[in-house]
Scaffold this motif. Structure first.
Motif, PDB file in Angstrom:
ATOM      1  N   TYR A 263      27.673  14.996  12.361  1.00  0.00           N
ATOM      2  CA  TYR A 263      27.749  16.458  12.314  1.00  0.00           C
ATOM      3  C   TYR A 263      26.522  17.004  13.036  1.00  0.00           C
ATOM      4  O   TYR A 263      25.388  16.589  12.751  1.00  0.00           O
ATOM      5  CB  TYR A 263      27.790  16.961  10.868  1.00  0.00           C
ATOM      6  N   ILE A 264      26.750  17.912  13.960  1.00  0.00           N
ATOM      7  CA  ILE A 264      25.689  18.438  14.816  1.00  0.00           C
ATOM      8  C   ILE A 264      25.329  19.856  14.383  1.00  0.00           C
ATOM      9  O   ILE A 264      26.214  20.693  14.180  1.00  0.00           O
ATOM     10  CB  ILE A 264      26.144  18.447  16.299  1.00  0.00           C
ATOM     11  N   PHE A 265      24.035  20.127  14.249  1.00  0.00           N
ATOM     12  CA  PHE A 265      23.537  21.447  13.885  1.00  0.00           C
ATOM     13  C   PHE A 265      22.486  21.896  14.901  1.00  0.00           C
ATOM     14  O   PHE A 265      21.783  21.066  15.488  1.00  0.00           O
ATOM     15  CB  PHE A 265      22.862  21.433  12.507  1.00  0.00           C
ATOM     16  N   ASN A 266      22.354  23.201  15.060  1.00  0.00           N
ATOM     17  CA  ASN A 266      21.231  23.774  15.781  1.00  0.00           C
ATOM     18  C   ASN A 266      20.095  24.047  14.795  1.00  0.00           C
ATOM     19  O   ASN A 266      20.316  24.536  13.692  1.00  0.00           O
ATOM     20  CB  ASN A 266      21.633  25.089  16.459  1.00  0.00           C
ATOM     21  N   PHE A 267      18.866  23.720  15.212  1.00  0.00           N
ATOM     22  CA  PHE A 267      17.681  23.947  14.381  1.00  0.00           C
ATOM     23  C   PHE A 267      16.645  24.739  15.195  1.00  0.00           C
ATOM     24  O   PHE A 267      16.437  24.436  16.375  1.00  0.00           O
ATOM     25  CB  PHE A 267      17.079  22.611  13.946  1.00  0.00           C
ATOM     26  N   PRO A 268      15.997  25.726  14.580  1.00  0.00           N
ATOM     27  CA  PRO A 268      16.142  26.188  13.207  1.00  0.00           C
ATOM     28  C   PRO A 268      17.290  27.181  13.056  1.00  0.00           C
ATOM     29  O   PRO A 268      17.797  27.706  14.045  1.00  0.00           O
ATOM     30  CB  PRO A 268      14.793  26.876  12.931  1.00  0.00           C
ATOM     31  N   SER A 269      17.656  27.419  11.815  1.00  0.00           N
ATOM     32  CA  SER A 269      18.707  28.386  11.520  1.00  0.00           C
ATOM     33  C   SER A 269      18.111  29.521  10.701  1.00  0.00           C
ATOM     34  O   SER A 269      17.192  29.316   9.909  1.00  0.00           O
ATOM     35  CB  SER A 269      19.836  27.727  10.731  1.00  0.00           C
ATOM     36  N   ILE A 270      18.639  30.717  10.910  1.00  0.00           N
ATOM     37  CA  ILE A 270      18.187  31.862  10.113  1.00  0.00           C
ATOM     38  C   ILE A 270      19.186  32.186   9.010  1.00  0.00           C
ATOM     39  O   ILE A 270      18.916  33.033   8.161  1.00  0.00           O
ATOM     40  CB  ILE A 270      17.982  33.116  10.994  1.00  0.00           C
ATOM     41  N   ASN A 271      20.321  31.490   9.023  1.00  0.00           N
ATOM     42  CA  ASN A 271      21.386  31.769   8.061  1.00  0.00           C
ATOM     43  C   ASN A 271      21.193  30.921   6.807  1.00  0.00           C
ATOM     44  O   ASN A 271      21.175  29.687   6.887  1.00  0.00           O
ATOM     45  CB  ASN A 271      22.745  31.471   8.700  1.00  0.00           C
TER      46      ASN A 271
END
Length: 333
Positions: free
Chosen positions: A64-72
């Motif tokens: 699973y791929i995420f963008n970092f950092p997140s504001i949500n």
């Protein structure tokens, strides 16, 4: 198989969201499906939240791929839950703690990732040195555009495009700077701006076409036009700004400080010039001979084409996900 978790591509694209929107687009082209978060209206948000939780609890996916950092807050919680049960890839855009802004997300989640993708020299930031997760180097941010590369120009015009806020780019308003610039973007303070500069207004990030007399794109930050100083200037010694890719995607060679993180690529790929000060730019341009210019023209054409095609993210993802069957290459966490 891999999934990208996060907001879907938005039509309301600006400089701050462009990189993430392009990641969504490139992943989609590679056959990487998405697990959307957020959504329109309460019903849409609830539907996507249930879908994300279902993946987190019962999904059988390689990555699973995420963008970092997140504001949500929901996305932050999702990262934690997914990391406890699955192999998680974090595409690292910024280390807020290093650039002296209020951190939107703590660094501890980086240790929970199976793989972290770093661009520029972000992985060399001292506080990132304690992160133990495997690292993959993203050589360059891609930049998807509906526009076409600008025709090669022999003019001396230099543009700075991006966030023109005084807090973000104080050097832009420093009266000691003698070299005039074309500037384009949001948050420009015309009252404090240099009279010798030419403000072009906002531009469409998806079609970054600039006047034909603009030949060079400036990558600079900090509180001085003469060196990389101040929190944002020092950060540029590690960070690879997205505008570096913006310029090359638009067919414009780059000018940067010799100590900036992107300076290594400018030299290696022969896509521009490295200088000690903005006021050194005119002489640096004049010193170019026909051989230098030809090399830069060829370098910009080659790298710009790759950036527009999404080559570099595809290259980084291929380190651990095979393109043919999406089978992971690196070992399990």
């Amino acid at each position: 198989m891999a999934y990208l978790v996060g907001p879907q591509s938005s039509r309301n694209i600006h400089g701050g969201t462009k990189a993430r929107s392009d990641i969504y687009e490139i992943c989609s082209r590679l056959g990487i499906r998405s697990v959307p978060t957020g959504g329109n209206g309460a019903a849409g948000k609830a539907k996507n939240l249930i879908s994300a939780l279902s993946h987190a609890l019962f999904g059988k996916v390689d990555y699973y791929i995420f963008n970092f950092p997140s504001i949500n807050p929901v996305a932050k919680l999702a990262m934690r839950i997914f990391a406890m049960r699955h192999r998680v890839v974090l595409i690292v855009h910024d280390i807020d703690q290093e650039r002296a802004v209020e951190p939107t997300q703590g660094l501890s989640i980086l240790n929970s990732a199976s793989v972290c993708l770093y661009s520029g020299s972000l992985s060399k930031i001292p506080m990132v040195g304690d992160v133990s997760s495997p690292r993959v180097h993203l050589r360059c941010w891609d930049y998807i555009t509906d526009g076409v590369p600008q025709p090669w120009s022999n003019g001396p015009g230099v543009i700075f495009a991006g966030n023109l806020n005084e807090d973000k780019s104080p050097w832009l308003y420093d009266s000691s700077r003698k070299t005039p610039l074309f500037i384009a973007g949001r948050n420009y303070n015309a009252e404090r701006g240099m009279k010798t500069d030419t403000f072009l207004g906002h531009f469409d990030p998806n079609i970054p076409n600039f006047p034909e007399n603009i030949r060079w794109g400036l990558v600079w930050d900090g509180d001085s036009p003469h060196t990389l100083s101040g929190p944002t200037g020092l950060y540029q010694r590690y960070n690879q700004p997205h505008k570096f890719s913006l310029y090359l995607a638009a067919g414009i060679p780059v000018i940067c400080h010799k100590d900036a993180a992107v300076a290594a690529l400018v030299k290696q790929w022969k896509v521009g010039l490295c200088v000690n000060s903005i006021d050194a730019i005119p002489d640096a341009i004049k010193s170019l001979d026909s051989v230098d210019e030809a090399a830069i023209r060829d370098g910009v054409a080659e790298i710009g084409q790759k950036i527009r095609a999404g080559y570099f993210l595809s290259e980084a993802l291929a380190v651990f996900i095979k393109a043919d069957d999406a089978t992971p290459v690196v070992g399990k966490k």
